[in-house]
Design an enzyme around this catalytic site. Sequence first.
Site, short mmCIF file in Angstrom:
data_model
loop_
_atom_site.label_atom_id
_atom_site.label_comp_id
_atom_site.label_asym_id
_atom_site.label_seq_id
_atom_site.Cartn_x
_atom_site.Cartn_y
_atom_site.Cartn_z
N HIS A 104 3.49 -38.29 3.04
CA HIS A 104 3.43 -37.52 1.54
C HIS A 104 1.95 -37.30 1.27
CE1 HIS A 104 4.68 -36.03 -2.08
NE2 HIS A 104 5.15 -37.25 -2.70
N ASP A 152 -2.95 -29.21 2.10
CA ASP A 152 -3.53 -30.09 2.67
C ASP A 152 -4.67 -29.56 3.63
OD1 ASP A 152 -2.56 -32.41 1.46
OD2 ASP A 152 -0.92 -32.21 2.93
N HIS A 177 5.33 -26.25 6.09
CA HIS A 177 6.02 -27.07 4.88
C HIS A 177 7.51 -26.92 4.90
CE1 HIS A 177 6.30 -27.90 0.70
NE2 HIS A 177 5.00 -28.37 0.67
N1 ACO Z 1 2.20 -27.46 13.97
C1 ACO Z 1 2.93 -27.01 15.21
N2 ACO Z 1 4.38 -26.65 15.29
C2 ACO Z 1 4.98 -26.89 14.05
C3 ACO Z 1 4.17 -27.42 12.70
C4 ACO Z 1 2.80 -27.57 13.00
N3 ACO Z 1 2.06 -28.02 11.95
N4 ACO Z 1 5.15 -27.57 11.89
C5 ACO Z 1 6.37 -27.20 12.43
N5 ACO Z 1 6.26 -26.92 13.78
C6 ACO Z 1 7.17 -26.14 14.55
C7 ACO Z 1 7.94 -27.34 14.97
O1 ACO Z 1 7.83 -27.88 16.28
C8 ACO Z 1 9.32 -26.20 15.23
O2 ACO Z 1 9.08 -25.64 16.43
P1 ACO Z 1 10.65 -25.41 17.18
O3 ACO Z 1 11.57 -24.77 16.37
O4 ACO Z 1 10.09 -24.71 18.38
O5 ACO Z 1 11.11 -26.78 17.33
C9 ACO Z 1 9.18 -25.38 13.88
O6 ACO Z 1 7.92 -25.26 13.60
C10 ACO Z 1 9.86 -26.03 12.65
O7 ACO Z 1 9.31 -27.26 12.53
P2 ACO Z 1 10.10 -28.42 11.58
O8 ACO Z 1 9.52 -29.90 11.89
O9 ACO Z 1 11.53 -28.49 11.82
O10 ACO Z 1 9.59 -28.31 10.17
P3 ACO Z 1 9.91 -28.91 8.84
O11 ACO Z 1 10.26 -28.27 7.72
O12 ACO Z 1 10.79 -30.13 9.10
O13 ACO Z 1 8.49 -29.66 8.74
C11 ACO Z 1 6.21 -30.21 8.00
C12 ACO Z 1 7.57 -29.37 7.77
C13 ACO Z 1 6.73 -31.87 8.26
C14 ACO Z 1 5.43 -30.31 6.97
C15 ACO Z 1 5.78 -29.68 9.44
O14 ACO Z 1 5.11 -28.46 9.35
C16 ACO Z 1 4.51 -30.52 9.83
O15 ACO Z 1 4.42 -31.64 10.58
N6 ACO Z 1 3.25 -30.15 9.35
C17 ACO Z 1 2.05 -30.73 9.87
C18 ACO Z 1 1.73 -31.92 8.65
C19 ACO Z 1 1.61 -31.73 7.20
O16 ACO Z 1 0.59 -30.78 7.27
N7 ACO Z 1 2.14 -32.05 6.41
C20 ACO Z 1 1.67 -31.90 5.15
C21 ACO Z 1 2.77 -31.08 4.33
S1 ACO Z 1 2.29 -30.45 2.71
C22 ACO Z 1 2.89 -32.04 1.55
O17 ACO Z 1 3.20 -32.79 1.92
C23 ACO Z 1 1.69 -32.09 0.41
#
Ligand code: ACO
Length: 429
Positions: A269, A364, A308
Amino acid sequence: MTEQDFLTVTDSRTGQDYKIPISDGTIRSTDLRKIRVSEKDHGLTSYDPGLFNTAVARSQITYLDGEAGVLEYRGYPIEQLAASASYLEVAYLLIYGHLPSEPELASWSEDISMHTFVHENIKNFMQGFRYDAHPMGMLLASVGALSTFYSDANSWDDPESIQLHVRRLIAKMPTLAAFAHRHNLGQPYVYPDNELSYTANFLSMLFKMSERHYTPDPRIERALEVLFILHADHEQNCSTTAVRVVGSSHADPYSCVAAGIAALYGPLHGGANEAVLKMLVKIGDISNVPDFIDGVKNGKQRLMGFGHRIYKSYDPRARLIKQAADDVFEVKGTSPLLRIALELEKRALEDEYFVSRKLYPNVDFYSGLIYQALGLPQEMFPVLFAMARTSGWVAQWLEMIRDPEQKIARPLQVYTGDRGLEYKPLSSR
Ligand code: ACO
């Protein structure tokens, strides 16, 4: 009179049809209870770990459209607030539901200044932490401890006390956050300077040394103010839900906000901006960006600060933060990490992998770089987030306690364990 919409459900177990009213795109999950196989049956329940598809409140505070990249506080677009408002103005808007008039803002700002000091025992309490205690842990504990300093802390239903709680929480958070930072440095805590603005006072408490009067560069002050505005609320996220759940038991507001800080302490978070910085340091040089992007596409690592759960287009806050970053780097000089970040963003936004998955920079991606440029250690990043989010938590807490539909939070479970086992004495186990 509008015609009521219904969801018609046929239960294949009994062959019976049910009409469930739909309102505002939702059904009441308690309506599912009518769907039963027998008189004794508790009724159908929805299973939703992580509350992915469950609305827990009717709220008038923050509007979010992740597909369109829209964020509004009380109906005002975040872009307009970030361009023109002060953080205290936004805090007032979130808490009281309208933009303050000139006299309202003057009196609100004056009131906040009057509550920035903390009891000396709170200072002594913080001095009891180890020199290397995490500042977020110190903030969490000291906000929780605040409740023990006010005999009216539990008077959450007395309007006058509530006004005091609101002011104390907004006003004391920067003091506690700055004390935690100074504690880590082994430097004397700096008392609030009520001549300064909310943000300038915070910078003074963080960085003032022997100068008689600390005056921050106005560009730094404004950039930080913008960051605070962008972090002030984000509707029903993890920490806000924690505040509401704890508040639903009628716990005092200091304990509720401490619960919000505890939730924000988690790396999923409040810690992603720290992860972005670590990633940039690991990449090390702009020439390594293509290899890193290939690694992301091959599933070796994630591009931190991208993607996100809600935003499936450019996070509107990320765009505004990028502008704030430009202002900070103008004063503090460019960081080599910024060049890596810009190159990463450019390449990712042109790449089919990221475009097809709707992965854009989130809030972020640039905020950690700004905090680092200000001279703050990574441990302080979530502390600044918590400080800014306090206005949102307080607004959400107030909305919750005034909402007659809200009850003590008590979710259900699907029990999958054993039943009716016979207790065996220790000697025969
Ligand atoms: N880098 C590379 N690939 C990614 C990323 C990323 N940052 N985020 C998602 N993907 C890909 C996944 O591998 C997945 O690919 P696939 O369909 O081939 O399997 C697809 O995109 C969907 O990803 P999910 O994990 O299902 O998306 P979800 O909505 O669950 O995740 C999250 C959102 C956790 C923020 C994710 O994008 C992530 O881990 N980002 C990096 C961490 C980050 O920046 N977090 C801050 C969020 S903002 C906040 O909380 C204030």
